[in-house]
Design a protein around this motif. Structure first.
Motif, PDB file in Angstrom:
ATOM      1  N   LEU A  63     -92.956  43.671 -66.222  1.00 44.31           N
ATOM      2  CA  LEU A  63     -91.877  43.045 -66.637  1.00 44.31           C
ATOM      3  C   LEU A  63     -91.843  42.471 -67.991  1.00 44.31           C
ATOM      4  O   LEU A  63     -92.426  43.425 -68.929  1.00 44.31           O
ATOM      5  CB  LEU A  63     -93.035  41.242 -66.308  1.00 44.31           C
ATOM      6  N   LEU A  66     -87.745  39.699 -70.769  1.00 46.34           N
ATOM      7  CA  LEU A  66     -86.896  38.806 -70.876  1.00 46.34           C
ATOM      8  C   LEU A  66     -87.089  38.155 -69.256  1.00 46.34           C
ATOM      9  O   LEU A  66     -86.108  37.418 -68.761  1.00 46.34           O
ATOM     10  CB  LEU A  66     -85.645  39.424 -70.266  1.00 46.34           C
TER      11      LEU A  66
ATOM     12  N   LEU B  70     -85.353  41.077 -75.847  1.00 46.39           N
ATOM     13  CA  LEU B  70     -86.197  40.643 -74.632  1.00 46.39           C
ATOM     14  C   LEU B  70     -86.461  42.020 -73.320  1.00 46.39           C
ATOM     15  O   LEU B  70     -86.914  42.008 -73.031  1.00 46.39           O
ATOM     16  CB  LEU B  70     -85.479  39.302 -73.574  1.00 46.39           C
ATOM     17  N   SER B  71     -85.081  42.360 -72.653  1.00 45.03           N
ATOM     18  CA  SER B  71     -85.207  42.994 -72.056  1.00 45.03           C
ATOM     19  C   SER B  71     -85.705  44.099 -72.238  1.00 45.03           C
ATOM     20  O   SER B  71     -86.013  45.376 -70.913  1.00 45.03           O
ATOM     21  CB  SER B  71     -83.610  43.410 -71.134  1.00 45.03           C
ATOM     22  N   ILE B  73     -88.101  44.872 -74.526  1.00 39.79           N
ATOM     23  CA  ILE B  73     -90.258  44.710 -74.455  1.00 39.79           C
ATOM     24  C   ILE B  73     -90.758  45.010 -73.253  1.00 39.79           C
ATOM     25  O   ILE B  73     -90.546  43.671 -71.660  1.00 39.79           O
ATOM     26  CB  ILE B  73     -89.940  43.434 -74.816  1.00 39.79           C
ATOM     27  N   TYR B  74     -90.985  45.339 -72.960  1.00 39.25           N
ATOM     28  CA  TYR B  74     -91.644  46.141 -71.304  1.00 39.25           C
ATOM     29  C   TYR B  74     -93.418  45.734 -71.516  1.00 39.25           C
ATOM     30  O   TYR B  74     -94.046  45.603 -72.234  1.00 39.25           O
ATOM     31  CB  TYR B  74     -91.673  47.516 -71.289  1.00 39.25           C
ATOM     32  N   TYR B  75     -93.212  44.623 -70.864  1.00 40.36           N
ATOM     33  CA  TYR B  75     -94.985  43.759 -70.571  1.00 40.36           C
ATOM     34  C   TYR B  75     -95.448  44.115 -69.464  1.00 40.36           C
ATOM     35  O   TYR B  75     -95.750  44.326 -68.483  1.00 40.36           O
ATOM     36  CB  TYR B  75     -94.768  42.272 -70.337  1.00 40.36           C
ATOM     37  N   PHE B  76     -96.725  44.611 -69.566  1.00 40.11           N
ATOM     38  CA  PHE B  76     -97.712  44.667 -69.389  1.00 40.11           C
ATOM     39  C   PHE B  76     -99.462  43.944 -69.443  1.00 40.11           C
ATOM     40  O   PHE B  76     -99.611  43.894 -70.307  1.00 40.11           O
ATOM     41  CB  PHE B  76     -98.285  46.307 -69.388  1.00 40.11           C
ATOM     42  N   ARG B  77    -100.033  43.537 -68.223  1.00 38.37           N
ATOM     43  CA  ARG B  77    -100.555  42.244 -68.275  1.00 38.37           C
ATOM     44  C   ARG B  77    -101.968  43.129 -67.078  1.00 38.37           C
ATOM     45  O   ARG B  77    -102.205  43.221 -66.401  1.00 38.37           O
ATOM     46  CB  ARG B  77    -100.363  40.741 -67.538  1.00 38.37           C
TER      47      ARG B  77
END
Lengths: 347, 221
Positions: A63, A66, B70-71, B73-77
């Motif tokens: 994700l 944003l 924000l776009s 920042i690549y988020y991985f959980r």
């Protein structure tokens, strides 16, 4: 494990079955060289296998920040929090308790920890619009008996506490029915409670709040000073299990903790003493602190310069709720009182 | 979180103009806080642009906005160590597809590895493997790799001290080590291991908006 469902070439699948490898976890636990030896495949084949199973495990998991920010869905959004039922307290916490993670509420006895927890058990049952999660709560008692009389008092007075909610909505909620009380006086019972009862209630969507009152009581008597390492392991295991349940079901876990006297300056400085000026530190040490998302402390304070006239409409003394650490909040505090209808912040 | 924002600062403001990968194992990535930090950063750059009035500042600011930051920042959980291992196997491919990434953060590396391990030698082996892969990623993709770790108590003969978690062998994995700690109410950062700088400590504050250093506090060598 059915290896045929993966996008692998038949040679690799045959090698997996022959080597009796049963799960993705087993594959990832072995090094590239070990896998080559075990499956008698070339390095390129092994790299391909690793990439394929990793893809299968992690597909669609990215994700952007944003997307997280713009997500307004009640179930997944980070903006959704569990309200405490009072606008002053909610604004201290920027909305309320985060839905994923373990929040700790520490403080001396009779500072109001149980009061706040009971209030949360009622708040969670309200609709999303009013800061609730439309579900019930599990209350795990580890030392005292569950305060059912006080709960009944709070239920009767909900209309007074939650003036923001229309009366017909409050009347429709059967508060008592959705609070599940469990007793767990020792570690084994607690372990069983988490792995069976809790998982079941969460999986069925019947609860979306877990309160453990208190976590310290489980660990204080059973471990002597020489067993520090064993105690740390238990704490880490329980912490991880609770964390995992919280993540899977997007359910806040509220752990009540007791405090002990801070022995050294540095220990005292590590917690909320900067704010409250007391010399106590939450029990269970750094091992437990590492499991927490957020730590709150409550204490009884005497409000300086409190005029006698103003004190007349407070039934109890003033308490302080402070944020010790949280990834999204600065260290801050506010005052509150415990009234007949519940816990209310003072502006 | 602040690094994930700062890596995106345009070059004309002294930044790297990169993107960031954030791997979260503890669930402590609160996007509201990132928004505060990003907004403050944008404002900071606006102030610089106003003061200095250079042409490329204005152009850079057109694309350096909150949504843009924000776009990128690549988020991985990752919920356990298996997911983390899998994610790191997939990182090289991801970084090839997203070539502007200049920062990979894993917050925290200790959490998934500190429970669930009866066999500590397995843990050491996995951590070593992870460290090697991350070093390769840092070199091949010219990207900074930042890991956060927990502290644990080491019980010595006379006293107990706080040391970084995950053991001695993990200490070799990092090229640079920074320890964050408290001294009464002052936050301190100590450079514990570095190939180019000597060991030193500075003080810092976390304000509502940014992390700022505190220049008037002495450091201890």
């Amino acid at each position: 494990m059915d290896w045929d469902q993966f996008d692998l070439n038949p040679k690799t699948i045959a090698a997996l079955k022959k080597a009796d490898i049963k799960s993705v976890k087993e594959i990832l636990n072995l090094s590239g060289a070990d896998l080559q030896r075990l499956m008698k495949l070339s390095s390129a084949d092994i790299q391909c296998l690793l990439k394929t199973v990793s893809h299968a495990l992690r597909r669609n998991s990215m994700l952007t920040a944003l997307q997280l920010y713009q997500d307004k869905d009640y179930f997944t959004s980070q903006h959704q929090k569990l309200s405490l039922g009072c606008p002053v307290l909610d604004s201290l916490l920027k909305g309320g308790i985060p839905l994923v993670g373990i929040t700790e509420l520490a403080g001396e006895s009779s500072a109001g920890k149980t009061q706040i927890s009971l209030q949360l058990c009622l708040c969670v049952q309200y609709p999303y619009k009013y800061g609730g999660l439309e579900s019930g709560a599990v209350y795990i008692c580890t030392e005292d008996v569950f305060p059912s009389k006080r709960l009944q008092q709070l239920i009767d007075q909900q209309h007074k506490l939650r003036a923001d909610v229309p009366a017909e909505i409050i009347q429709k909620i059967r508060f008592g029915n959705s609070i599940f009380v469990e007793q767990a006086a020792d570690l084994d019972t607690f372990q069983q409670c988490i792995s069976r009862r809790l998982s079941l209630l969460l999986a069925r969507g019947m609860v979306r709040l877990v309160v453990i009152d208190s976590i310290a009581a489980l660990f204080r008597c059973e471990f002597g000073p020489a067993e520090a390492a064993l105690k740390a392991r238990y704490l880490q295991t329980f912490g991880a299990q609770l964390h995992s349940l919280s993540t899977r079901f997007r359910t806040p876990i509220m752990c009540i903790n007791q405090v002990t006297d801070a022995v050294s300056e540095s220990e005292a400085a590590q917690c909320s003493c900067r704010i409250v000026g007391s010399r106590v530190t939450p029990a269970l040490g750094i091992t437990w602190s590492n499991q927490l998302l957020m730590r709150l402390m409550v204490s009884r304070t005497s409000l300086p310069g409190h005029s006698p006239g103003a004190a007349s409409h407070c039934t109890g003394s003033t308490r302080t709720l402070s944020v010790v650490f949280a990834p999204h909040l600065p260290p801050s505090f506010c005052y509150y009182t415990v009234q007949l209808e519940g816990v209310k912040g003072i502006k | 979180m602040q690094l994930a924002v700062d890596v995106q600062i345009p070059e004309c403001f002294g930044g790297v103009a990169g993107e960031a990968v954030f791997i979260d194992t503890e669930g402590s990535f609160m996007v509201d806080r990132v928004v505060d930090i990003a907004a403050a950063c944008v404002q900071h750059c606006h102030l610089i642009a106003e003061a200095q009035q250079e042409e490329d500042h204005g152009k850079a600011l057109e694309t350096f906005s909150l949504e843009n930051i924000l776009s990128h920042i690549y988020y991985f959980r990752c919920r356990d160590y298996t997911e983390l291992l899998a994610q790191v196997y997939l990182l090289p491919e991801f970084l090839s597809e997203h070539s502007k990434v200049r920062l990979v953060v894993i917050d925290g590396i200790a959490f998934p590895f500190r429970h669930d391990f009866e066999d500590l030698s397995l843990r050491t082996r996995l951590l070593n493997g992870l460290a090697q892969q991350l070093i390769i990623i840092a070199n091949d993709h010219k990207s900074a790799v930042v890991l956060t770790n927990q502290m644990t108590t080491r019980i010595g003969q006379n006293q107990s001290t706080l040391v970084p978690a995950l053991g001695e062998s993990w200490g070799h994995a990092a090229t640079v080590r920074l320890i964050l700690h408290w001294d009464n109410s002052q936050r301190l950062a100590t450079l514990y291991k570095s190939p180019s700088q000597k060991e030193s400590t500075i003080a810092y504050h976390i304000t509502v908006l940014l992390i700022l250093s505190a220049p008037d506090v002495k450091f201890c060598p």
